[in-house]
Scaffold this motif. Structure first.
Motif, PDB file in Angstrom:
ATOM      1  N   THR A 188     -16.426  -3.813  -3.856  1.00 13.18           N
ATOM      2  CA  THR A 188     -16.099  -4.358  -2.637  1.00 13.18           C
ATOM      3  C   THR A 188     -15.583  -3.428  -1.527  1.00 13.18           C
ATOM      4  N   ALA A 189     -15.962  -3.373  -0.323  1.00  7.32           N
ATOM      5  CA  ALA A 189     -15.651  -2.286   0.738  1.00  7.32           C
ATOM      6  C   ALA A 189     -14.213  -2.980   1.402  1.00  7.32           C
ATOM      7  N   LEU A 190     -13.156  -2.119   1.481  1.00  7.61           N
ATOM      8  CA  LEU A 190     -12.221  -2.655   2.172  1.00  7.61           C
ATOM      9  C   LEU A 190     -11.757  -1.687   3.412  1.00  7.61           C
ATOM     10  N   PRO A 191     -11.182  -2.336   4.538  1.00  2.00           N
ATOM     11  CA  PRO A 191     -10.938  -1.535   5.528  1.00  2.00           C
ATOM     12  C   PRO A 191      -9.535  -0.772   5.269  1.00  2.00           C
ATOM     13  N   TYR A 192      -9.180   0.068   6.288  1.00  2.00           N
ATOM     14  CA  TYR A 192      -7.930   0.962   6.156  1.00  2.00           C
ATOM     15  C   TYR A 192      -7.773   1.402   7.910  1.00  2.00           C
ATOM     16  N   PRO A 193      -6.350   1.302   8.183  1.00  2.00           N
ATOM     17  CA  PRO A 193      -6.458   1.529   9.616  1.00  2.00           C
ATOM     18  C   PRO A 193      -6.544   3.092   9.770  1.00  2.00           C
ATOM     19  N   ALA A 194      -6.806   3.150  11.081  1.00  2.00           N
ATOM     20  CA  ALA A 194      -7.293   4.508  11.540  1.00  2.00           C
ATOM     21  C   ALA A 194      -6.349   5.351  11.609  1.00  2.00           C
ATOM     22  N   PRO A 195      -6.558   6.917  11.626  1.00  2.00           N
ATOM     23  CA  PRO A 195      -5.394   7.736  11.371  1.00  2.00           C
ATOM     24  C   PRO A 195      -4.646   7.533  12.877  1.00  2.00           C
ATOM     25  N   GLU A 196      -5.070   7.302  13.966  1.00  2.00           N
ATOM     26  CA  GLU A 196      -4.213   6.996  15.038  1.00  2.00           C
ATOM     27  C   GLU A 196      -3.221   5.930  15.207  1.00  2.00           C
ATOM     28  N   GLN A 197      -3.714   5.056  14.300  1.00  2.00           N
ATOM     29  CA  GLN A 197      -2.837   3.812  14.158  1.00  2.00           C
ATOM     30  C   GLN A 197      -1.502   4.164  13.236  1.00  2.00           C
ATOM     31  N   LEU A 198      -1.531   5.210  12.498  1.00  2.00           N
ATOM     32  CA  LEU A 198      -0.249   5.403  11.539  1.00  2.00           C
ATOM     33  C   LEU A 198       0.422   6.732  11.866  1.00  2.00           C
ATOM     34  N   ALA A 199       1.663   6.681  11.758  1.00  2.00           N
ATOM     35  CA  ALA A 199       2.641   7.640  12.093  1.00  2.00           C
ATOM     36  C   ALA A 199       3.623   7.946  10.778  1.00  2.00           C
ATOM     37  N   LEU A 200       3.886   9.100  10.615  1.00  2.00           N
ATOM     38  CA  LEU A 200       4.740   9.549   9.527  1.00  2.00           C
ATOM     39  C   LEU A 200       6.156   9.838  10.245  1.00  2.00           C
ATOM     40  N   TYR A 201       7.098   9.707   9.449  1.00  2.00           N
ATOM     41  CA  TYR A 201       8.587   9.940  10.045  1.00  2.00           C
ATOM     42  C   TYR A 201       9.471  10.673   8.655  1.00  2.00           C
ATOM     43  N   GLN A 202      10.375  11.564   9.128  1.00  2.00           N
ATOM     44  CA  GLN A 202      11.172  11.953   8.087  1.00  2.00           C
ATOM     45  C   GLN A 202      12.602  11.782   8.569  1.00  2.00           C
ATOM     46  N   VAL A 203      13.322  11.095   7.655  1.00  2.00           N
ATOM     47  CA  VAL A 203      14.591  10.543   8.050  1.00  2.00           C
ATOM     48  C   VAL A 203      15.673  10.921   6.965  1.00  2.00           C
ATOM     49  N   ASN A 204      16.938  11.147   7.027  1.00  2.00           N
ATOM     50  CA  ASN A 204      17.988  11.089   6.285  1.00  2.00           C
ATOM     51  C   ASN A 204      18.798   9.787   6.386  1.00  2.00           C
ATOM     52  N   HIS A 205      18.780   9.191   5.149  1.00  2.00           N
ATOM     53  CA  HIS A 205      19.603   8.060   5.088  1.00  2.00           C
ATOM     54  C   HIS A 205      20.022   7.782   3.671  1.00  2.00           C
ATOM     55  N   ASP A 206      21.173   7.476   3.590  1.00  2.00           N
ATOM     56  CA  ASP A 206      22.316   7.686   2.673  1.00  2.00           C
ATOM     57  C   ASP A 206      22.150   8.822   1.849  1.00  2.00           C
ATOM     58  N   GLY A 207      22.396   9.980   2.698  1.00  2.00           N
ATOM     59  CA  GLY A 207      22.221  11.417   1.863  1.00  2.00           C
ATOM     60  C   GLY A 207      20.995  11.991   1.350  1.00  2.00           C
ATOM     61  N   LEU A 208      19.942  11.130   1.541  1.00  2.00           N
ATOM     62  CA  LEU A 208      18.696  11.476   0.865  1.00  2.00           C
ATOM     63  C   LEU A 208      17.645  11.714   2.007  1.00  2.00           C
ATOM     64  N   THR A 209      16.529  12.480   1.925  1.00  2.00           N
ATOM     65  CA  THR A 209      15.407  12.577   2.794  1.00  2.00           C
ATOM     66  C   THR A 209      14.368  11.560   2.327  1.00  2.00           C
ATOM     67  N   GLN A 210      14.231  10.885   3.142  1.00  2.00           N
ATOM     68  CA  GLN A 210      12.888   9.717   2.925  1.00  2.00           C
ATOM     69  C   GLN A 210      11.936   9.834   4.028  1.00  2.00           C
ATOM     70  N   PHE A 211      10.561   9.380   3.408  1.00  2.00           N
ATOM     71  CA  PHE A 211       9.447   9.176   4.368  1.00  2.00           C
ATOM     72  C   PHE A 211       9.236   7.878   4.555  1.00  2.00           C
ATOM     73  N   TRP A 212       8.947   7.411   5.898  1.00  2.00           N
ATOM     74  CA  TRP A 212       8.447   6.217   6.059  1.00  2.00           C
ATOM     75  C   TRP A 212       7.172   6.322   7.086  1.00  2.00           C
ATOM     76  N   CYS A 213       6.477   5.438   6.884  1.00  2.00           N
ATOM     77  CA  CYS A 213       4.936   5.449   7.533  1.00  2.00           C
ATOM     78  C   CYS A 213       4.958   4.129   8.511  1.00  2.00           C
ATOM     79  N   VAL A 214       4.838   4.150   9.570  1.00  2.00           N
ATOM     80  CA  VAL A 214       4.737   3.125  10.718  1.00  2.00           C
ATOM     81  C   VAL A 214       3.129   3.005  11.297  1.00  2.00           C
ATOM     82  N   MET A 215       2.781   1.862  11.102  1.00  2.00           N
ATOM     83  CA  MET A 215       1.615   1.458  11.816  1.00  2.00           C
ATOM     84  C   MET A 215       1.626   0.658  13.113  1.00  2.00           C
TER      85      MET A 215
END
Length: 371
Positions: free
Chosen positions: A198-225
């Motif tokens: 079964t073929a599934l869609p996925y957002p285009a690379p231009e729709q996604l953005a990666l961010y590196q944040v420091n939260h609660d003393g830890l380095t986290q990575f978030w993805c925003v569409m």
């Protein structure tokens, strides 16, 4: 003219050639076990191969992810990763593979599905779940591998058929049905397996953005569409190589005009309760922050508008209504006219002041504490 060779010299040369050639003995000719076994020809399949993007870097990243998942399954099967895996992967027993995909590949979903066809899926691009059994647990692995890899396993009406969800833009698939056979067939040296794909869609690379944040003393990575929907990457070592090979830009700093990371982290923690993939809507979060700030503003209010306290109505009625009424009655019966008028005025003023203390907006309170 050179002299002709004599018969004696020709005979000697032939004898030397025969003596230098070692012919097999009769025992060796009759021994069938000594003959090397020729490898069986590769099986021929009728089903077509599932299409994957012709991106070498992306294919390499997908293959690497599949290999890492296979190694994780082997270690988890031996009990070497107890308590070390993300809790999201085991939150729903029976759906561990689906939870793995949801946490590693953000915004991957099978809610919107394309066409389903019978095809052969390359095993190097297919995720499985090999924590239950493997090649060492099978008595006749050759016959079982031939059975599970045959084209008939791609027909929905047959027994032991397989179902695969394929993220077509990524070229990454995972087995929805027949999860354990993926690692087994890979260990048997096969290159593909038949399944209902079964073929599934996925957002285009231009729709996604990666961010590196420091939260609660830890380095986290978030993805925003689409600059709105946010998901955390609990295992960035698995997610980032795949997303960057897909074409998503490298992680960048969190924008200063967006909600504070502490606010986003609190919203993620709240959304994570009972869900395998927590998601935060940044637009709704901004509206909520605005409402909270407005509710923290001070404003004039009365005691009756506060919902953080409950009046003792019996005490209030007895003290501020019953007592003045008793004084009025006593003044009417026992006091002279002028004194009676003064007592009546005092009692009415006392009762009126008590009522005004409840109803008049003479205090300051935060808006969120008002009813």
């Amino acid at each position: 003219m050179p002299p002709a060779a004599s018969p004696d010299s020709s005979t000697a040369t032939a004898e030397q050639a025969l003596s230098g050639t070692q012919l097999p003995s009769v025992e060796e000719l009759l021994d069938e076990s000594a003959a090397p076994e020729e490898p069986a020809p590769p099986p021929r399949y009728r089903l077509p191969q599932a299409a994957v993007p012709p991106n070498i870097m992306l294919q390499s990243a997908v293959t690497r992810l599949v290999e890492q998942k296979e190694q994780i399954d082997q270690l988890a099967r031996n009990g070497l990763l107890a308590g070390l895996l993300p809790p999201e992967w085991s939150a729903s027993p029976g759906n561990e593979l689906r939870a793995f995909v949801a946490s590693v590949v953000p915004f991957a979903s099978d809610s919107v599905r394309g066409e389903t066809v019978a095809a052969r899926v390359p095993l190097k691009f297919l995720l499985g779940h090999s924590q239950r059994w493997g090649k060492a647990d099978v008595a006749e692995p050759n016959s079982l591998s031939s059975y599970l890899a045959s084209d008939e396993r791609g027909n929905s009406g047959t027994s032991d058929h397989a179902e695969v969800m394929l993220l077509s833009p990524l070229g990454l698939g995972w087995a929805q049905s027949g999860r354990s056979r993926v690692g087994f067939l890979r260990a048997m040296g096969l290159e593909s397996m038949a399944a209902r794909v079964t073929a599934l869609p996925y957002p285009a690379p231009e729709q996604l953005a990666l961010y590196q944040v420091n939260h609660d003393g830890l380095t986290q990575f978030w993805c925003v569409m689409d600059k709105r929907r946010l998901r955390a990457l609990p295992v960035p070592a698995l997610s980032l190589p795949l997303l960057t090979a897909y074409g998503v830009a490298a992680p960048q700093a969190w924008p200063s005009n967006w909600p504070d990371p502490s606010e986003v982290g609190a919203a993620l923690a709240l959304a994570r309760m009972g869900k395998a993939a927590a998601e935060v809507d940044l637009v709704k979060l901004v509206d909520k922050i605005g409402r909270d700030q407005a509710n923290d503003a001070w404003t004039g209010a009365s005691l009756m508008q506060l919902h953080t306290w409950v009046p003792r109505w019996r005490f209030f009625l007895t003290s501020f209504i019953g007592l003045p009424a008793g004084l009025l009655l006593l003044a009417a019966l026992a006091l002279p006219g002028r004194v009676e008028a003064a007592a009546v005025a005092a009692a009415l003023g006392f009762a009126g002041g008590a009522i005004a203390a409840l109803a008049a907006p003479w205090i300051y309170a935060r808006r969120k504490h008002l009813s």
